[in-house]
Structures are given as structure tokens and as C-alpha cells.
Motif scaffolding. Structure first.
Motif, PDB file in Angstrom:
ATOM      1  N   HIS A   1       4.777   7.322   9.229  1.00  0.00           N
ATOM      2  CA  HIS A   1       4.020   7.858   8.097  1.00  0.00           C
ATOM      3  C   HIS A   1       3.312   6.748   7.322  1.00  0.00           C
ATOM      4  O   HIS A   1       2.228   6.969   6.758  1.00  0.00           O
ATOM      5  CB  HIS A   1       4.945   8.641   7.165  1.00  0.00           C
ATOM      6  N   ALA A   2       3.910   5.556   7.288  1.00  0.00           N
ATOM      7  CA  ALA A   2       3.274   4.436   6.600  1.00  0.00           C
ATOM      8  C   ALA A   2       1.963   4.049   7.274  1.00  0.00           C
ATOM      9  O   ALA A   2       0.978   3.730   6.605  1.00  0.00           O
ATOM     10  CB  ALA A   2       4.224   3.240   6.551  1.00  0.00           C
ATOM     11  N   ILE A   3       1.947   4.081   8.594  1.00  0.00           N
ATOM     12  CA  ILE A   3       0.708   3.778   9.324  1.00  0.00           C
ATOM     13  C   ILE A   3      -0.351   4.824   9.012  1.00  0.00           C
ATOM     14  O   ILE A   3      -1.523   4.500   8.766  1.00  0.00           O
ATOM     15  CB  ILE A   3       0.996   3.702  10.834  1.00  0.00           C
ATOM     16  N   GLU A   4       0.057   6.084   8.981  1.00  0.00           N
ATOM     17  CA  GLU A   4      -0.880   7.162   8.660  1.00  0.00           C
ATOM     18  C   GLU A   4      -1.385   7.052   7.217  1.00  0.00           C
ATOM     19  O   GLU A   4      -2.475   7.528   6.895  1.00  0.00           O
ATOM     20  CB  GLU A   4      -0.200   8.513   8.874  1.00  0.00           C
ATOM     21  N   ALA A   5      -0.595   6.400   6.342  1.00  0.00           N
ATOM     22  CA  ALA A   5      -0.967   6.274   4.933  1.00  0.00           C
ATOM     23  C   ALA A   5      -2.002   5.177   4.687  1.00  0.00           C
ATOM     24  O   ALA A   5      -2.504   5.042   3.561  1.00  0.00           O
ATOM     25  CB  ALA A   5       0.277   5.992   4.087  1.00  0.00           C
ATOM     26  N   VAL A   6      -2.306   4.383   5.709  1.00  0.00           N
ATOM     27  CA  VAL A   6      -3.333   3.350   5.553  1.00  0.00           C
ATOM     28  C   VAL A   6      -4.696   4.032   5.609  1.00  0.00           C
ATOM     29  O   VAL A   6      -5.270   4.250   6.678  1.00  0.00           O
ATOM     30  CB  VAL A   6      -3.201   2.259   6.636  1.00  0.00           C
ATOM     31  N   GLN A   7      -5.187   4.426   4.445  1.00  0.00           N
ATOM     32  CA  GLN A   7      -6.462   5.112   4.310  1.00  0.00           C
ATOM     33  C   GLN A   7      -7.333   4.364   3.302  1.00  0.00           C
ATOM     34  O   GLN A   7      -6.830   3.624   2.448  1.00  0.00           O
ATOM     35  CB  GLN A   7      -6.245   6.560   3.838  1.00  0.00           C
ATOM     36  N   PHE A   8      -8.622   4.570   3.386  1.00  0.00           N
ATOM     37  CA  PHE A   8      -9.574   3.854   2.528  1.00  0.00           C
ATOM     38  C   PHE A   8      -9.206   3.962   1.056  1.00  0.00           C
ATOM     39  O   PHE A   8      -9.109   2.953   0.342  1.00  0.00           O
ATOM     40  CB  PHE A   8     -10.993   4.400   2.767  1.00  0.00           C
TER      41      PHE A   8
ATOM     42  N   VAL B   1       0.835  -1.200   0.000  1.00  0.00           N
ATOM     43  CA  VAL B   1       0.000   0.000   0.000  1.00  0.00           C
ATOM     44  C   VAL B   1       0.867   1.247   0.000  1.00  0.00           C
ATOM     45  O   VAL B   1       0.596   2.223  -0.693  1.00  0.00           O
ATOM     46  CB  VAL B   1      -0.961  -0.003   1.202  1.00  0.00           C
ATOM     47  N   SER B   2       1.936   1.260   0.798  1.00  0.00           N
ATOM     48  CA  SER B   2       2.889   2.378   0.812  1.00  0.00           C
ATOM     49  C   SER B   2       4.286   1.832   0.568  1.00  0.00           C
ATOM     50  O   SER B   2       4.545   0.643   0.783  1.00  0.00           O
ATOM     51  CB  SER B   2       2.842   3.139   2.140  1.00  0.00           C
ATOM     52  N   ILE B   3       5.192   2.699   0.136  1.00  0.00           N
ATOM     53  CA  ILE B   3       6.520   2.204  -0.254  1.00  0.00           C
ATOM     54  C   ILE B   3       7.599   2.815   0.643  1.00  0.00           C
ATOM     55  O   ILE B   3       7.811   2.358   1.750  1.00  0.00           O
ATOM     56  CB  ILE B   3       6.793   2.486  -1.749  1.00  0.00           C
ATOM     57  N   HIS B   4       8.247   3.868   0.182  1.00  0.00           N
ATOM     58  CA  HIS B   4       9.413   4.399   0.889  1.00  0.00           C
ATOM     59  C   HIS B   4       9.028   5.576   1.776  1.00  0.00           C
ATOM     60  O   HIS B   4       8.980   6.711   1.325  1.00  0.00           O
ATOM     61  CB  HIS B   4      10.499   4.801  -0.116  1.00  0.00           C
ATOM     62  N   MET B   5       8.740   5.272   3.026  1.00  0.00           N
ATOM     63  CA  MET B   5       8.444   6.301   4.017  1.00  0.00           C
ATOM     64  C   MET B   5       8.671   5.712   5.397  1.00  0.00           C
ATOM     65  O   MET B   5       8.810   4.490   5.551  1.00  0.00           O
ATOM     66  CB  MET B   5       7.006   6.808   3.875  1.00  0.00           C
ATOM     67  N   SER B   6       8.737   6.573   6.389  1.00  0.00           N
ATOM     68  CA  SER B   6       8.942   6.083   7.751  1.00  0.00           C
ATOM     69  C   SER B   6       7.759   5.222   8.174  1.00  0.00           C
ATOM     70  O   SER B   6       6.655   5.331   7.623  1.00  0.00           O
ATOM     71  CB  SER B   6       9.088   7.258   8.717  1.00  0.00           C
TER      72      SER B   6
ATOM     73  N   MET C   1       0.262  -3.762   4.122  1.00  0.00           N
ATOM     74  CA  MET C   1      -0.022  -2.371   4.443  1.00  0.00           C
ATOM     75  C   MET C   1       1.197  -1.459   4.390  1.00  0.00           C
ATOM     76  O   MET C   1       1.058  -0.248   4.231  1.00  0.00           O
ATOM     77  CB  MET C   1      -0.667  -2.276   5.837  1.00  0.00           C
ATOM     78  N   TYR C   2       2.398  -2.022   4.537  1.00  0.00           N
ATOM     79  CA  TYR C   2       3.593  -1.174   4.487  1.00  0.00           C
ATOM     80  C   TYR C   2       4.796  -1.999   4.055  1.00  0.00           C
ATOM     81  O   TYR C   2       4.733  -3.239   3.957  1.00  0.00           O
ATOM     82  CB  TYR C   2       3.841  -0.473   5.825  1.00  0.00           C
ATOM     83  N   HIS C   3       5.884  -1.314   3.795  1.00  0.00           N
ATOM     84  CA  HIS C   3       7.087  -1.855   3.158  1.00  0.00           C
ATOM     85  C   HIS C   3       7.597  -3.139   3.804  1.00  0.00           C
ATOM     86  O   HIS C   3       7.622  -4.205   3.182  1.00  0.00           O
ATOM     87  CB  HIS C   3       8.168  -0.759   3.178  1.00  0.00           C
TER      88      HIS C   3
END
Length: 349
Positions: free
Chosen positions: A187-194, A179-184, A286-288
Motif C-alpha cells: 500500500h505504501a508503494i501505491e501511496a506514492v502519488q503526485f 511520504v507515507s507512514i503506517h501501512m503495508s 517514499m515510505y516508512h
């Protein structure tokens, strides 16, 4: 992508890393995989890599300079065809980060992306670059994926957000899309959006439907331990991920979950190397690190990175520049070879 080219461009990667030597090894040891491919890079860098791989008293593997991608078919076997697409980099030291090396690696990717978008080549296989060197060279991207996304958007005349891309890591036993790639991690947790989860499911469904010839079975990992345990360990599954899965299913996408992250990858794993024998064809993570650790644990030497969502085919080996062994001739080219095979499959899908 327009055009009828079948040539595959391999970008040479960071010249201070293992990219040039694994490229030479691939041409030397896997002629079936490298058939119809050429290197977009620097002739002198590839010749140095070839010389470094030659044993005592052995001749270096030949490196042939070509003038265009169209000349690949005429190159004799048992050599490495290289198209000089950049100014020759100077003062490159194996294993050392430098802006010069980062610029060379980045410029090769830019050339290959534009050639693919114009239909002059069928696919891109990118040897590893170093993110710190790329940044030092002035490229405002954290890696290949974001650079290619920007080039695609510029070619299409639209904003970067209008070219959503995702990273897929795959080997013989498992595929996972992020879902997200290169981020902390924060921030990856915050990027988990609908919207992001649903978009990932759509991109995964579209890309793998082409490869498999049918709708893929998509297992979706939760974000929290035990997929939230009904809200005891977090609400993201109940409030974000499950609604996104429901929306995807309403569109005909075969998505299932959210499942506990510590078991869903085992459920998706192909048993005994029999493709399709797992419960899912792919897992959306969900994240990297959630998605990459399982794939890499099963074997980096066979892992392939595929960028989904681009108007071009791009694959890469599932490892980095390995500066600690650069120039020693120790690097394993297996992942690059698998990336070439994957690029050929995707390019003909």
C-alpha cells in the motif's frame, strides 16, 4: 495554538512498557531538559516506576502530584511532577499487552492533545505506546500520529484529510520525512502519488523553515533502485516524483531529486557532527522503512520523532515500548531527553 503556556506535557506511554521508567530517568538525570515539563498520566504508575529504579537501600525519586499545568513552576526541583489525567489503570503487568494499558496510554494522549490545542501547554512529548494494546482498547488509530491528527481535525471542525501530517525522524546527523507512514509496503508503494509527494515537500519546507530560519535544502529519494534508472526499474520517478519536485520548485521550495535511495541519505548526513554540513538539510523518503532505517542505524538513543503539519508541537523518542525489558530499569532515556529538547526548540520557533 493560542495561549502563552510554556509547560511541556510528557504523556506516560503504555504503563506496561518502559515509558514510565524513562520518564522518571529523564527527570532524575537531565534536569535541564525536563525544566518546565510535567507528566500527563497516573501518579501511582510513576511512583511504581520510580521505586523500581531505586537501588538497594536507596530512596525512590520523589513523584509530586500537581493539580494543573500552571503549578509546574512551583514544583520543587529533584522530583517528577505528575498531573492525574486518567482513572488509575488496574492489573497492569510489565511486559504484557492489555486493553487496560492501551486505554491508559491513549487517554493520556487525548488529554494532552486537547490541552495543547486549547493553548494550555506549549508542546507534547509522547512516551511510547503499544499499537496492539491501543487497538485492543478500542482506539481506531494505528498510532500516535493518526490519533493526534484526528484530535486536531475535531478541534478545527474539519475533516481529517484537511489536516495533512507527516512523520519526521531526526538525530544529530540526519533528518528524514516520510511520504507515507503506517501501512503495508504494498500500500505504501501505491501511496506514492503526485499530490502526496508534493504535499510532503510543502509540509517539510514550511516546518523546517521555521526551525532553520531559512528554506531547507530537501533531497528527495526515489522509490525504485537507482531511482528507476531512467525507467528501466520503474516509472514512478519519471511520472510521479520528478513532476512533484518540479511543481515544488516552481513554488520556491528547494527540492532536489529524485536521487538513488541507497546514497541520498549519506549525502544528507552531517559530517563530524557539524550541523548543515551535509548536502541536504532533510531527505524526503517514499515510505516508512526507507526513511527510518538510516536514522535508526545512526543511533536510536538520539533519535526523535516529530509530527509535522499539526497545529501543535509533538515529539517523541525514536523507539517502542520495549516490553522485553519493561520494569527492569534497563531502558535508556536518551531519546526521550532529546525529544524534550526538540519540543522546546520547536515550541519557541
Amino acid at each position: 495554538m493560542s495561549g502563552t503556556s510554556v509547560a511541556i506535557a510528557i504523556t506516560m506511554g503504555d504503563p506496561a512498557g518502559i515509558g514510565p521508567e524513562i520518564v522518571v530517568k529523564a527527570f532524575r538525570d537531565a534536569p535541564d531538559a525536563t525544566r518546565g515539563a510535567f507528566v500527563a498520566g497516573d501518579v501511582a504508575t510513576l511512583r511504581r516506576a520510580s521505586q523500581a529504579l531505586a537501588g538497594p537501600g536507596e530512596p525512590a525519586w520523589p513523584v509530586a502530584e500537581i493539580a494543573s499545568a500552571a503549578e509546574v513552576a512551583a514544583v520543587p526541583p529533584r522530583c517528577v511532577p505528575v498531573l492525574q489525567v486518567i482513572a488509575p489503570p488496574q492489573n497492569i503487568v510489565p511486559g504484557q499487552i492489555s486493553a487496560e494499558a492501551g486505554r491508559a496510554a491513549g487517554d493520556c494522549v487525548v488529554w494532552a492533545a486537547r490541552a495543547a490545542l486549547r493553548g494550555e501547554i506549549a508542546a507534547i512529548v509522547t512516551a511510547p505506546l503499544h499499537k496492539e494494546a491501543l487497538s485492543a482498547a478500542g482506539f481506531p488509530y494505528p498510532g500516535h500520529t493518526e490519533l493526534l491528527q484526528a484530535e486536531a481535525a475535531a478541534h478545527l471542525g474539519c475533516g481529517v484529510a484537511e489536516v495533512p501530517v507527516r512523520m519526521m525522524l531526526a538525530n544529530d546527523e540526519l533528518r528524514t520525512v516520510l511520504v507515507s507512514i503506517h501501512m503495508s509496503l504494498r500500500h505504501a508503494i501505491e501511496a506514492v502519488q503526485f499530490d502526496g509527494v508534493l504535499q510532503t515537500l510543502r509540509i517539510t519546507h514550511h516546518a523546517l523553515s521555521r526551525v532553520l530560519g531559512r528554506a531547507p535544502r530537501i533531497g528527495v529519494a526515489g522509490l525504485n533502485p537507482h531511482a528507476g534508472e531512467g525507467g528501466l526499474f520503474g516509472l514512478e520517478e519519471r511520472e510521479i516524483i520528478a513532476p512533484a519536485i518540479a511543481a515544488a520548485r516552481a513554488e520556491g521550495i528547494a527540492a532536489d531529486g529524485p536521487h538513488a535511495p541507497d546514497t541520498v541519505f549519506m549525502r544528507a548526513r552531517d559530517k563530524h557532527g557539524v550541523q548543515g554540513s551535509g548536502e541536504f538539510d532533510v531527505v524526503v523518503a517514499m515510505y516508512h522503512d526507507q526513511g527510518l532505517i538510516p536514522v535508526k542505524y545512526l543511533g536510536v538513543e538520539k533519535g526523535v520523532n516529530v509530527t509535522l503539519g499539526l497545529p501543535l508541537v509533538r515529539t517523541s523518542p525514536d523507539h517502542g515500548t520495549a516490553f522485553d525489558i519493561a520494569g527492569m530499569g534497563l531502558a535508556d532515556a536518551s531519546s526521550l531527553v532529546e525529544a524534550l529538547r526538540m519540543a522546546r526548540t520547536l515550541g519557541s520557533a
